[in-house]
Scaffold this motif. Structure first.
Motif, PDB file in Angstrom:
ATOM      1  N   UNK A   1     117.418   9.302 119.026  1.00  0.00           N
ATOM      2  CA  UNK A   1     116.098   9.765 118.651  1.00  0.00           C
ATOM      3  C   UNK A   1     115.584   8.965 117.449  1.00  0.00           C
ATOM      4  N   UNK A   2     114.284   8.951 117.276  1.00  0.00           N
ATOM      5  CA  UNK A   2     113.697   8.247 116.150  1.00  0.00           C
ATOM      6  C   UNK A   2     113.946   9.012 114.862  1.00  0.00           C
ATOM      7  N   UNK A   3     114.090   8.286 113.733  1.00  0.00           N
ATOM      8  CA  UNK A   3     114.353   8.927 112.459  1.00  0.00           C
ATOM      9  C   UNK A   3     113.094   9.577 111.899  1.00  0.00           C
ATOM     10  N   UNK A   4     111.959   8.945 112.085  1.00  0.00           N
ATOM     11  CA  UNK A   4     110.705   9.440 111.532  1.00  0.00           C
ATOM     12  C   UNK A   4     109.920  10.198 112.601  1.00  0.00           C
ATOM     13  N   UNK A   5     109.632  11.479 112.389  1.00  0.00           N
ATOM     14  CA  UNK A   5     108.882  12.246 113.399  1.00  0.00           C
ATOM     15  C   UNK A   5     107.503  11.637 113.652  1.00  0.00           C
TER      16      UNK A   5
ATOM     17  N   UNK B   1     110.726  24.175 116.678  1.00  0.00           N
ATOM     18  CA  UNK B   1     110.973  22.896 117.339  1.00  0.00           C
ATOM     19  C   UNK B   1     111.410  21.834 116.345  1.00  0.00           C
ATOM     20  N   UNK B   2     110.710  21.748 115.222  1.00  0.00           N
ATOM     21  CA  UNK B   2     111.052  20.739 114.227  1.00  0.00           C
ATOM     22  C   UNK B   2     112.413  21.030 113.601  1.00  0.00           C
ATOM     23  N   UNK B   3     112.680  22.303 113.316  1.00  0.00           N
ATOM     24  CA  UNK B   3     113.986  22.665 112.760  1.00  0.00           C
ATOM     25  C   UNK B   3     115.113  22.366 113.748  1.00  0.00           C
ATOM     26  N   UNK B   4     114.806  22.447 115.035  1.00  0.00           N
ATOM     27  CA  UNK B   4     115.808  22.184 116.062  1.00  0.00           C
ATOM     28  C   UNK B   4     115.981  20.722 116.398  1.00  0.00           C
ATOM     29  N   UNK B   5     115.214  19.851 115.728  1.00  0.00           N
ATOM     30  CA  UNK B   5     115.407  18.419 115.920  1.00  0.00           C
ATOM     31  C   UNK B   5     114.364  17.712 116.761  1.00  0.00           C
ATOM     32  N   UNK B   6     113.260  18.375 117.112  1.00  0.00           N
ATOM     33  CA  UNK B   6     112.211  17.702 117.882  1.00  0.00           C
ATOM     34  C   UNK B   6     111.709  16.486 117.106  1.00  0.00           C
ATOM     35  N   UNK B   7     111.480  15.360 117.781  1.00  0.00           N
ATOM     36  CA  UNK B   7     111.122  14.122 117.092  1.00  0.00           C
ATOM     37  C   UNK B   7     109.639  13.993 116.771  1.00  0.00           C
TER      38      UNK B   7
END
Length: 278
Positions: free
Chosen positions: A1-5, A249-255
């Motif tokens: 996954x990408x590092x930067x959302x 979603x963001x806390x769960x790792x969504x990019x």
């Protein structure tokens, strides 16, 4: 996954001069949020081709980044080639590649049947000139034969050369996380960005969701139905529900997040601010 959302915003090309002006105002407001790009939808069989190109041209001219949708059903290789040349001439570097829908009454699917064929064609024609987005369906495409078949089709699109994916909107975070897990099990390692639909009117959302196959959880339906025609309360509840969904979603790792704005700035701006993304 990408590092930067990656946080992005979607528009559709308006059909009237009044709609075009309203979109310009909404875009000016949303541009202050500094999204990574603005995607612009493309009608069935290319029915909004000229309007889509005009909106893309305006976005690029404003120094922003446009990501036009490009659907292949009903298209020819020459027509897609022409589109790609137009995009490159405008400085576009990102495309959302889709199968799309045949317009009513049109029987010929053209030279492409599936999105993976379009992705492969873009790669063959332009190399790495474009970042290619594809669509994902956490609750599965309404025309898919089965959940397994839909996941296999998604993996095939990715292997054809996609860089990342944007999902259909949903309100069940678990469906998204399971979709990502099952895609990864098939070797898919690109970012899969969840699509987010703010809620302005529950009745309109329910009709649209029934048509496109997006599930509205029963608890959501009951809470909105209890509010009846209280527009202010519907919007307030919608903001709370969608903000909480985005947080999970963001806390769960969504990019990242991709907002389906329906050409309105207010709700997306509010959610964006609540999440601290500005």
């Amino acid at each position: 996954m990408t590092d930067k959302p990656t946080f992005s915003i979607e528009f559709f090309p308006p059909a009237t001069p009044e709609g075009v002006e309203k979109l310009r105002l909404a875009r000016a407001q949303l541009a202050q949020l500094n999204p990574a790009f603005f995607s612009v939808t493309y009608g069935a069989g290319g029915s909004t081709r000229d309007r889509t190109l005009e909106i893309v041209r305006e976005i690029q001219a404003e120094g922003l980044h446009a990501a036009p949708h490009l659907s292949c059903i009903g298209a020819t290789k020459d027509s897609i080639r022409d589109h790609l040349a137009e995009f490159r001439a405008m400085g576009v570097t990102r495309i959302v590649a889709l199968r799309g829908d045949l317009p009513s009454g049109m029987a010929d699917p053209g030279e492409f049947r599936y999105a993976n064929e379009l992705v492969a064609f873009i790669r063959a024609e332009t190399g790495d000139a474009f970042h290619i987005e594809v669509a994902g369906y956490p609750e599965f495409h309404p025309q898919a034969r089965s959940a397994t078949a839909d996941l296999d089709a998604f993996a095939t699109k990715v292997r054809a050369g996609a860089n990342s994916a944007i999902t259909q909107y949903f309100y069940n975070a678990d469906a998204y996380f399971q979709f990502v897990d099952e895609a990864w099990a098939r070797g898919v390692e690109i970012p899969i960005v969840p699509g987010i639909m703010p809620i302005a009117s529950f009745s309109k959302l329910a009709r649209f969701s029934d048509a496109c196959g997006a599930e509205i959880p029963q608890w959501m339906r009951r809470r909105f139905e209890a509010l009846g025609d209280d527009t202010a309360s519907v919007k307030a509840l919608g903001l709370d529900i969608v903000t909480e969904l985005c947080e999970r979603l963001l806390e769960g790792g969504a990019p990242g997040l991709h907002f389906y704005t329906l050409n309105q700035a207010g709700l997306t701006s509010t959610i964006w601010q609540r999440l601290g993304l500005a």
